[in-house]
Motif scaffolding. Structure first.
Motif, short mmCIF file in Angstrom:
data_model
loop_
_atom_site.label_atom_id
_atom_site.label_comp_id
_atom_site.label_asym_id
_atom_site.label_seq_id
_atom_site.Cartn_x
_atom_site.Cartn_y
_atom_site.Cartn_z
N VAL A 181 76.02 -3.64 44.91
CA VAL A 181 77.22 -4.47 44.85
C VAL A 181 77.49 -4.89 43.42
CG1 VAL A 181 78.19 -6.71 45.46
CG2 VAL A 181 77.08 -5.33 47.20
N GLU A 182 76.47 -5.34 42.72
CA GLU A 182 76.70 -5.82 41.35
C GLU A 182 77.10 -4.66 40.43
OE1 GLU A 182 77.43 -8.60 40.99
OE2 GLU A 182 76.42 -9.56 42.68
N ARG B 276 84.14 -5.31 49.56
CA ARG B 276 83.72 -5.35 50.95
C ARG B 276 84.25 -4.14 51.71
NH1 ARG B 276 85.69 -9.92 52.23
NH2 ARG B 276 86.90 -9.40 54.06
N TRP C 282 76.11 -11.19 45.60
CA TRP C 282 76.36 -9.98 46.38
C TRP C 282 76.50 -10.30 47.86
CZ3 TRP C 282 73.22 -8.22 50.29
CH2 TRP C 282 71.93 -8.77 50.36
N ARG D 23 77.42 -13.16 49.22
CA ARG D 23 78.68 -13.87 49.47
C ARG D 23 79.87 -12.91 49.44
NH1 ARG D 23 75.90 -18.02 46.71
NH2 ARG D 23 76.56 -17.25 44.67
N THR D 24 79.81 -11.95 48.52
CA THR D 24 80.90 -10.97 48.44
C THR D 24 81.02 -10.17 49.72
OG1 THR D 24 80.74 -10.72 46.04
CG2 THR D 24 81.69 -8.89 47.26
N LEU D 25 79.89 -9.66 50.21
CA LEU D 25 79.93 -8.79 51.39
C LEU D 25 80.25 -9.57 52.66
CD1 LEU D 25 77.05 -6.25 50.78
CD2 LEU D 25 79.49 -6.00 50.37
N GLY E 231 82.15 -12.07 52.81
CA GLY E 231 83.60 -12.32 52.75
C GLY E 231 83.97 -13.78 53.01
#
Lengths: 182, 182
Positions: free
Chosen positions: A137-138, A152, B176, B178-180, B182
DNA sequence: CTCAAGTGTGAGTGGTCAATCACTCTATCT
DNA sequence: AGATAGAGTGATTGACCACTCACACTTGAG
């Protein structure tokens, strides 16, 4: 101890490398619980007992394979990002997705990651999977500058591809399969 | 043979029902290969030997559990669709996704499906998973009228949620995750 | 040549798992 | 009450699996 000269025997480090590479195919079929150490050893062309000299136990072996897959996928994303000269997030993301899609040919690599997520009941494996996702992700975020929403969606798409590969949806001639394969 | 009167013993059909319900929790942790029939029997409160009277073998038991999960998820989608009065595809899809998200509380149900996809090396299981996806895609298509693109995104999102539940990403306090999530 | 260090294996071992079977108990019907 | 059919279990079995260990071979250094 010296590294010079031709040798018939491999070094332990070389062997570990070939095991990591060949174990992918073995674990991709039945995952962590369903794959025996004998199968992994046979795939690597060594005895099962020697496998236990190269890795302390089955769990450590599997974690090492997961890390290896994680690295190779990141390399693949990097390659995609490099190919896309543009700096527009959507463009870079699309290039990465394209590179990732080409990885699907190498189905096994992605399937190992899916199996790893399924073996998360083992703490060490769960940690390895989390680290793998964190790095990916990063990396994607840094290389593409995409928004959370885009990232996402990027990973959701990849996961769907993985699962469809797992159930061999490409072999199914039906509307639902065509819809999901896109 | 009669059905009248109070009984201490359950009928085989009743038992099969409770096994199906309780086996979800058992299989959700370690999947098909990693879960023993003894664990499933204990979760259902019966002996391991009786499990083999209710189901011919472990594979048939797992397939029955997958079918059961498939049905419950479709019920959930139907409920979501019914709640959304509108006929706009995006609205109905959002309502379904909301209902699906509520299912995540019931993590185990979704995890079984993920594990099933990972056990697709067994032909009978692969077939069950394909049928499950076929039913779900066609139901979502019919109920929402969404496009292929929208449907694919819908399932990609769901899959990502499943995997994140598998690795307990909710417990991770990092960008990461928190991003996934959403 | 010798020897230490490293590579590699065959033959187990204890434990676990899916599947079976002989057997008991419970409920209903006559 | 006796018979019958289904519910339910404990004990067992044969196969397999992760892991170990004693032992043999190869290589390079002194």
């Amino acid at each position: 101890m010296s590294m010079t000269g031709a040798r018939r025997l491999s070094t332990a480090e070389e062997r570990r490398g070939t095991v990591l590479r060949t174990a992918i195919k073995a674990f991709a079929a039945r995952g962590y619980y369903g794959t025996t150490t004998t199968e992994v050893a046979k795939a690597a062309g060594i005895s099962q007992s020697y496998l236990y000299r190269l890795f302390p136990d089955k769990e450590a072996l599997f974690v090492a394979v997961v890390d290896h897959c994680s690295d190779r996928i990141r390399e693949c994303h990097a390659e995609g990002a490099a190919r896309a000269g543009g700096t527009e997030p959507a463009v870079v993301l699309a290039a990465m997705a394209g590179a990732y899609a080409r990885l699907i040919d190498d189905r096994d690599l992605l399937l190992v990651l899916l199996h790893a997520a399924c073996a998360s009941a083992e703490p060490a494996i769960r940690e390895a999977v989390r680290v793998c996702y964190a790095k990916q992700v990063e990396y994607v975020r840094a290389a593409s500058g995409a928004s959370d929403e885009e990232i996402r969606r990027f990973f959701g798409d990849g996961l769907l591809s993985n699962v469809l590969a797992g159930i061999d949806a490409g072999e199914v001639d039906a509307p639902w399969a065509r819809t999901l394969l896109g």
